[in-house]
Write an enzyme that holds these catalytic residues in place. Structure first.
Site, PDB file in Angstrom:
ATOM      1  N   GLN A  47      18.684  56.660  45.750  1.00  0.00           N
ATOM      2  CA  GLN A  47      18.067  57.187  47.124  1.00  0.00           C
ATOM      3  C   GLN A  47      19.207  57.542  48.055  1.00  0.00           C
ATOM      4  OE1 GLN A  47      15.964  53.514  47.726  1.00  0.00           O
ATOM      5  NE2 GLN A  47      17.859  52.149  47.573  1.00  0.00           N
ATOM      6  N   ASP A 153      17.677  45.582  38.688  1.00  0.00           N
ATOM      7  CA  ASP A 153      16.347  45.969  38.884  1.00  0.00           C
ATOM      8  C   ASP A 153      15.439  44.699  38.817  1.00  0.00           C
ATOM      9  OD1 ASP A 153      13.771  46.478  38.618  1.00  0.00           O
ATOM     10  OD2 ASP A 153      14.011  48.260  37.042  1.00  0.00           O
ATOM     11  N   ASP A 171      10.767  41.645  48.741  1.00  0.00           N
ATOM     12  CA  ASP A 171      10.758  42.468  50.043  1.00  0.00           C
ATOM     13  C   ASP A 171      10.924  43.945  49.588  1.00  0.00           C
ATOM     14  OD1 ASP A 171      11.532  43.483  52.642  1.00  0.00           O
ATOM     15  OD2 ASP A 171      13.430  42.503  52.539  1.00  0.00           O
TER      16      ASP A 171
HETATM   17  N1  SAM Z   1      13.786  44.414  54.816  1.00  0.00           N
HETATM   18  C1  SAM Z   1      14.822  44.913  54.431  1.00  0.00           C
HETATM   19  C2  SAM Z   1      16.265  44.614  55.049  1.00  0.00           C
HETATM   20  O1  SAM Z   1      16.366  43.753  55.761  1.00  0.00           O
HETATM   21  O2  SAM Z   1      17.231  45.620  54.886  1.00  0.00           O
HETATM   22  C3  SAM Z   1      14.531  46.214  53.742  1.00  0.00           C
HETATM   23  C4  SAM Z   1      14.408  46.189  52.290  1.00  0.00           C
HETATM   24  S1  SAM Z   1      13.729  47.519  51.722  1.00  0.00           S
HETATM   25  C5  SAM Z   1      12.235  47.065  52.269  1.00  0.00           C
HETATM   26  C6  SAM Z   1      13.569  47.320  49.946  1.00  0.00           C
HETATM   27  C7  SAM Z   1      14.829  47.246  49.164  1.00  0.00           C
HETATM   28  O3  SAM Z   1      14.451  46.795  47.877  1.00  0.00           O
HETATM   29  C8  SAM Z   1      15.643  48.574  49.099  1.00  0.00           C
HETATM   30  O4  SAM Z   1      17.034  48.140  49.855  1.00  0.00           O
HETATM   31  C9  SAM Z   1      15.773  48.789  47.848  1.00  0.00           C
HETATM   32  O5  SAM Z   1      17.011  49.546  47.362  1.00  0.00           O
HETATM   33  C10 SAM Z   1      15.362  47.746  47.012  1.00  0.00           C
HETATM   34  N2  SAM Z   1      14.727  48.152  45.779  1.00  0.00           N
HETATM   35  C11 SAM Z   1      13.596  49.137  45.636  1.00  0.00           C
HETATM   36  N3  SAM Z   1      13.341  48.756  44.262  1.00  0.00           N
HETATM   37  C12 SAM Z   1      14.034  47.860  43.614  1.00  0.00           C
HETATM   38  C13 SAM Z   1      13.763  47.095  42.314  1.00  0.00           C
HETATM   39  N4  SAM Z   1      13.139  47.627  41.392  1.00  0.00           N
HETATM   40  N5  SAM Z   1      14.534  46.188  42.193  1.00  0.00           N
HETATM   41  C14 SAM Z   1      15.468  45.665  43.310  1.00  0.00           C
HETATM   42  N6  SAM Z   1      15.586  46.099  44.405  1.00  0.00           N
HETATM   43  C15 SAM Z   1      14.796  47.405  44.624  1.00  0.00           C
END
Ligand code: SAM
Length: 290
Positions: A47, A153, A171
């Protein structure tokens, strides 16, 4: 504006000012944030990651043009996703979270003395590093010493966690890109299977005002697996519409019977009165979920 045009998603120059526009076509609106300074930008394999100094919310982590966490109101999100499950579980020793970002929920979970291990699963190693460099203004030695960070993942990691999980926080970001895997039926089942006998999970379940369908699907999927499912909500000023929901699912204790005396005293938002109040749903949410 597209990264492929050589420009950052969502950022627009307007005269002498820089703005971030969070484009929300399904909501028929855009949310604008005036940017004082763009501090960091890069494209990871997953991303587009940026950190901006915003006029209203201080530093903001932005992924693919979508605000994720801000310096001024991130504590509300971090505390609300974490503490309601932590005071409900009778002995939360092993905590895990999927979607790491700035590890804010890990810092909140580490405030409980009974916690022995925290697994943080963040797919994008660059997000962890960018957050460490730009957003880590409130470090916690205890959280660092308990945390095992996995760049994996979450949808795959959760199928074989190192130990059964007592409290699992999802999250996740919006259901696009790497996060889409965190919205499938199979993922919900893996979450259930990964939990200990009295395990509890909390899903970030979106805006009830703008995405009731998404909230309903989350609730239905959890209800098909868990005996206790309760949605709660809070106000996060930097998120579109402000109102935000979380959905807690428990194999054992009902969160309405949680032990408030275990709540740490150094929270900035959550307190003993807010926890039961957060489960009181406005009629338009309650009727949609009945
Ligand atoms: N509330 C968070 C913070 O304090 O920074 C924001 C986190 S954001 C909502 C979601 C995170 O999930 C991103 O950093 C993204 O890279 C990660 N993410 C997305 N898909 C994922 C996956 N399949 N497995 C693990 N992490 C993932």
């Amino acid at each position: 504006m597209k990264a492929s045009d050589g420009q950052l998603i969502g950022y627009e120059k307007e005269g002498s000012e820089l703005w971030l526009w969070d484009d929300l076509p399904e909501l028929h609106m855009e949310a604008g944030y005036r940017i004082d300074r763009l501090l960091h930008y890069e494209r990871s394999p997953y991303q587009e990651i940026s950190v901006a100094e915003t006029a209203a919310f201080g530093r903001m982590l932005v992924l693919d043009g979508v605000p994720q966490v801000t310096e001024k109101d991130g504590y509300i999100y971090n505390e609300m996703i974490t503490h309601l499950a932590m005071v409900t579980h009778p002995h939360p020793r092993h905590v895990a979270m999927i979607g790491g970002g700035d590890c804010g929920p890990a810092r909140e979970a580490a405030k409980y003395t009974e916690v022995e291990r925290i697994d943080v699963v963040e797919i994008d190693a660059r997000v962890s590093e960018v957050c460490r460099l730009w957003l880590n203004r409130d470090p916690s030695e205890r959280a660092d010493s308990l945390t095992h960070l996995h760049h994996a993942d979450g949808a795959k990691w959760i199928r074989k966690p190192p130990v059964p999980i007592d409290v699992l926080l999802i999250d996740r970001s919006d259901p696009y890109g790497p996060s889409a895997a965190l919205y499938t039926k199979a993922f919900y089942k893996s979450v259930y299977d990964s939990l200990s006998a009295d395990g509890i999970t909390v899903f970030q379940s979106g805006s009830p005002f703008f995405d009731m369908k998404g909230l309903r699907i989350t609730t239905q999927r959890l209800r098909s697996l868990f005996p206790v499912v309760r949605t709660y909500w809070t106000a996060i000023p930097s998120f579109p519409g402000g109102m935000w929901s979380f959905t807690l699912a428990s194999k054992g204790t009902d969160p309405l019977l949680g032990c408030m005396d275990r709540l740490p005293t150094d929270t900035r938002y959550v307190n003993k009165a807010i926890i039961p109040a957060a489960f009181e749903l406005p009629n338009f949410i309650q009727s949609a979920l009945d």
